[in-house]
Design a protein around this motif. Structure first.
Motif, PDB file in Angstrom:
ATOM      1  N   LYS A 109       0.832  -1.208   0.000  1.00 15.07           N
ATOM      2  CA  LYS A 109       0.000   0.000   0.000  1.00 15.07           C
ATOM      3  C   LYS A 109       0.864   1.255   0.000  1.00 15.07           C
ATOM      4  O   LYS A 109       0.556   2.234  -0.685  1.00 15.07           O
ATOM      5  CB  LYS A 109      -0.933   0.009   1.210  1.00 15.07           C
ATOM      6  N   TRP A 110       1.959   1.244   0.775  1.00 17.35           N
ATOM      7  CA  TRP A 110       2.841   2.416   0.802  1.00 17.35           C
ATOM      8  C   TRP A 110       3.479   2.646  -0.571  1.00 17.35           C
ATOM      9  O   TRP A 110       3.629   3.782  -1.010  1.00 17.35           O
ATOM     10  CB  TRP A 110       3.920   2.254   1.866  1.00 17.35           C
ATOM     11  N   GLN A 111       3.848   1.566  -1.245  1.00 19.38           N
ATOM     12  CA  GLN A 111       4.430   1.716  -2.581  1.00 19.38           C
ATOM     13  C   GLN A 111       3.401   2.262  -3.559  1.00 19.38           C
ATOM     14  O   GLN A 111       3.711   3.162  -4.353  1.00 19.38           O
ATOM     15  CB  GLN A 111       4.992   0.378  -3.063  1.00 19.38           C
ATOM     16  N   VAL A 112       2.182   1.753  -3.499  1.00 17.28           N
ATOM     17  CA  VAL A 112       1.117   2.251  -4.376  1.00 17.28           C
ATOM     18  C   VAL A 112       0.860   3.736  -4.098  1.00 17.28           C
ATOM     19  O   VAL A 112       0.733   4.544  -5.021  1.00 17.28           O
ATOM     20  CB  VAL A 112      -0.170   1.422  -4.208  1.00 17.28           C
ATOM     21  N   ARG A 113       0.828   4.094  -2.837  1.00 17.49           N
ATOM     22  CA  ARG A 113       0.592   5.499  -2.478  1.00 17.49           C
ATOM     23  C   ARG A 113       1.704   6.399  -3.022  1.00 17.49           C
ATOM     24  O   ARG A 113       1.435   7.481  -3.556  1.00 17.49           O
ATOM     25  CB  ARG A 113       0.499   5.643  -0.966  1.00 17.49           C
ATOM     26  N   GLN A 114       2.956   5.964  -2.900  1.00 17.01           N
ATOM     27  CA  GLN A 114       4.066   6.759  -3.427  1.00 17.01           C
ATOM     28  C   GLN A 114       3.915   6.973  -4.931  1.00 17.01           C
ATOM     29  O   GLN A 114       4.097   8.075  -5.430  1.00 17.01           O
ATOM     30  CB  GLN A 114       5.403   6.090  -3.131  1.00 17.01           C
ATOM     31  N   HIS A 115       3.554   5.915  -5.659  1.00 15.07           N
ATOM     32  CA  HIS A 115       3.424   6.037  -7.109  1.00 15.07           C
ATOM     33  C   HIS A 115       2.260   6.937  -7.489  1.00 15.07           C
ATOM     34  O   HIS A 115       2.371   7.731  -8.428  1.00 15.07           O
ATOM     35  CB  HIS A 115       3.285   4.667  -7.758  1.00 15.07           C
ATOM     36  N   ARG A 116       1.168   6.836  -6.776  1.00 14.40           N
ATOM     37  CA  ARG A 116       0.035   7.712  -7.079  1.00 14.40           C
ATOM     38  C   ARG A 116       0.398   9.174  -6.815  1.00 14.40           C
ATOM     39  O   ARG A 116       0.004  10.058  -7.573  1.00 14.40           O
ATOM     40  CB  ARG A 116      -1.180   7.313  -6.233  1.00 14.40           C
ATOM     41  N   THR A 117       1.144   9.407  -5.746  1.00 11.17           N
ATOM     42  CA  THR A 117       1.569  10.769  -5.416  1.00 11.17           C
ATOM     43  C   THR A 117       2.463  11.348  -6.508  1.00 11.17           C
ATOM     44  O   THR A 117       2.364  12.522  -6.839  1.00 11.17           O
ATOM     45  CB  THR A 117       2.312  10.774  -4.065  1.00 11.17           C
ATOM     46  N   ARG A 118       3.318  10.502  -7.082  1.00 12.09           N
ATOM     47  CA  ARG A 118       4.238  10.954  -8.124  1.00 12.09           C
ATOM     48  C   ARG A 118       3.613  10.943  -9.512  1.00 12.09           C
ATOM     49  O   ARG A 118       4.247  11.352 -10.478  1.00 12.09           O
ATOM     50  CB  ARG A 118       5.493  10.080  -8.130  1.00 12.09           C
ATOM     51  N   GLY A 119       2.393  10.432  -9.625  1.00 14.19           N
ATOM     52  CA  GLY A 119       1.720  10.402 -10.917  1.00 14.19           C
ATOM     53  C   GLY A 119       2.092   9.206 -11.772  1.00 14.19           C
ATOM     54  O   GLY A 119       1.914   9.231 -12.990  1.00 14.19           O
ATOM     55  N   VAL A 120       2.619   8.141 -11.170  1.00 12.93           N
ATOM     56  CA  VAL A 120       2.977   6.941 -11.918  1.00 12.93           C
ATOM     57  C   VAL A 120       1.721   6.087 -12.063  1.00 12.93           C
ATOM     58  O   VAL A 120       1.145   5.644 -11.085  1.00 12.93           O
ATOM     59  CB  VAL A 120       4.080   6.129 -11.193  1.00 12.93           C
ATOM     60  N   HIS A 121       1.316   5.877 -13.315  1.00 12.71           N
ATOM     61  CA  HIS A 121       0.111   5.092 -13.557  1.00 12.71           C
ATOM     62  C   HIS A 121       0.368   3.918 -14.490  1.00 12.71           C
ATOM     63  O   HIS A 121      -0.438   3.006 -14.574  1.00 12.71           O
ATOM     64  CB  HIS A 121      -1.003   5.966 -14.132  1.00 12.71           C
ATOM     65  N   VAL A 122       1.447   3.948 -15.242  1.00 15.41           N
ATOM     66  CA  VAL A 122       1.782   2.864 -16.159  1.00 15.41           C
ATOM     67  C   VAL A 122       3.245   2.511 -15.986  1.00 15.41           C
ATOM     68  O   VAL A 122       4.036   3.276 -15.424  1.00 15.41           O
ATOM     69  CB  VAL A 122       1.504   3.251 -17.633  1.00 15.41           C
ATOM     70  N   THR A 123       3.588   1.331 -16.482  1.00 10.94           N
ATOM     71  CA  THR A 123       4.986   0.905 -16.425  1.00 10.94           C
ATOM     72  C   THR A 123       5.479   0.646 -17.836  1.00 10.94           C
ATOM     73  O   THR A 123       4.681   0.304 -18.709  1.00 10.94           O
ATOM     74  CB  THR A 123       5.132  -0.378 -15.586  1.00 10.94           C
ATOM     75  N   PRO A 124       6.746   0.805 -18.088  1.00  6.13           N
ATOM     76  CA  PRO A 124       7.711   1.308 -17.117  1.00  6.13           C
ATOM     77  C   PRO A 124       7.657   2.827 -17.013  1.00  6.13           C
ATOM     78  O   PRO A 124       7.451   3.511 -18.008  1.00  6.13           O
ATOM     79  CB  PRO A 124       9.052   0.869 -17.696  1.00  6.13           C
ATOM     80  N   THR A 125       7.815   3.319 -15.837  1.00  6.21           N
ATOM     81  CA  THR A 125       8.025   4.737 -15.592  1.00  6.21           C
ATOM     82  C   THR A 125       9.354   4.838 -14.864  1.00  6.21           C
ATOM     83  O   THR A 125       9.532   4.208 -13.833  1.00  6.21           O
ATOM     84  CB  THR A 125       6.903   5.351 -14.744  1.00  6.21           C
ATOM     85  N   CYS A 126      10.283   5.570 -15.424  1.00  4.15           N
ATOM     86  CA  CYS A 126      11.625   5.662 -14.851  1.00  4.15           C
ATOM     87  C   CYS A 126      11.925   7.106 -14.462  1.00  4.15           C
ATOM     88  O   CYS A 126      11.515   8.040 -15.145  1.00  4.15           O
ATOM     89  CB  CYS A 126      12.668   5.178 -15.853  1.00  4.15           C
ATOM     90  N   PHE A 127      12.645   7.230 -13.370  1.00  5.83           N
ATOM     91  CA  PHE A 127      13.082   8.535 -12.891  1.00  5.83           C
ATOM     92  C   PHE A 127      14.602   8.551 -12.829  1.00  5.83           C
ATOM     93  O   PHE A 127      15.215   7.577 -12.391  1.00  5.83           O
ATOM     94  CB  PHE A 127      12.510   8.817 -11.491  1.00  5.83           C
ATOM     95  N   VAL A 128      15.184   9.635 -13.275  1.00  7.15           N
ATOM     96  CA  VAL A 128      16.627   9.833 -13.177  1.00  7.15           C
ATOM     97  C   VAL A 128      16.828  11.083 -12.335  1.00  7.15           C
ATOM     98  O   VAL A 128      16.332  12.155 -12.681  1.00  7.15           O
ATOM     99  CB  VAL A 128      17.273   9.989 -14.570  1.00  7.15           C
ATOM    100  N   TYR A 129      17.496  10.922 -11.214  1.00  8.14           N
ATOM    101  CA  TYR A 129      17.676  12.012 -10.245  1.00  8.14           C
ATOM    102  C   TYR A 129      16.331  12.631  -9.858  1.00  8.14           C
ATOM    103  O   TYR A 129      16.207  13.848  -9.697  1.00  8.14           O
ATOM    104  CB  TYR A 129      18.630  13.081 -10.774  1.00  8.14           C
TER     105      TYR A 129
END
Length: 143
Positions: A109-129
């Motif tokens: 649930k914490w991981q899902v919440r983090q992704h929703r907060t960051r706007g991650v809805h599909v994969t792959p979504t990658c972040f650099v820095y």
């Protein structure tokens, strides 16, 4: 990967993103989180890698006639074969309604919440820095 060209120079963080339109996605992710809770991050990563290689065994068409508990049972047996974590110890962490699975469900649930907060809805979504790298796509090939 130890010995690889980026070893010691780059850090990759695997963060699980459940895809709710695939019913098996939740239990597959919970299985990885359960392995992590019982045996640590390294074995969880090994198990996640194995699941990527066994992708065809868990696509929608492969699990459509299984119940959630049947899929969970298969995952527990696979986790034992890959990581050595006892299937009997892992399976209770994948059953809903049992208070003993709360830590595993809460981690997911914490991981899902983090992704929703960051706007991650599909994969792959990658972040650099910390910045989304929008050019990274599931249509990439090895080349």
């Amino acid at each position: 990967r130890p010995g690889g060209p980026l070893y010691g120079r780059a850090q990759f963080v695997l963060q699980l993103v459940v895809q709710p339109w695939h019913p098996q996605s939740e239990v597959m992710h919970e299985a990885v989180v359960a392995v992590r809770a019982l045996a640590g991050s390294e074995l969880a990563l090994s198990f996640a890698h194995f699941l990527w290689l066994a992708y065809a065994d868990f696509v929608d068409a492969a699990v459509v006639s299984e119940t959630r508990m049947q899929t969970a049972g298969r995952l527990a047996v696979l986790a034992e074969s890959v990581t050595g974590v006892s299937a009997a110890e892992l399976l209770p962490l994948l059953t809903h309604g049992d208070p003993s699975n709360w830590p595993t469900a809460q981690m997911l649930k914490w991981q899902v919440r983090q992704h929703r907060t960051r706007g991650v809805h599909v994969t792959p979504t990658c972040f650099v820095y910390g910045i989304e790298a929008t050019q990274i796509s599931s249509s990439w090939t090895v080349k």
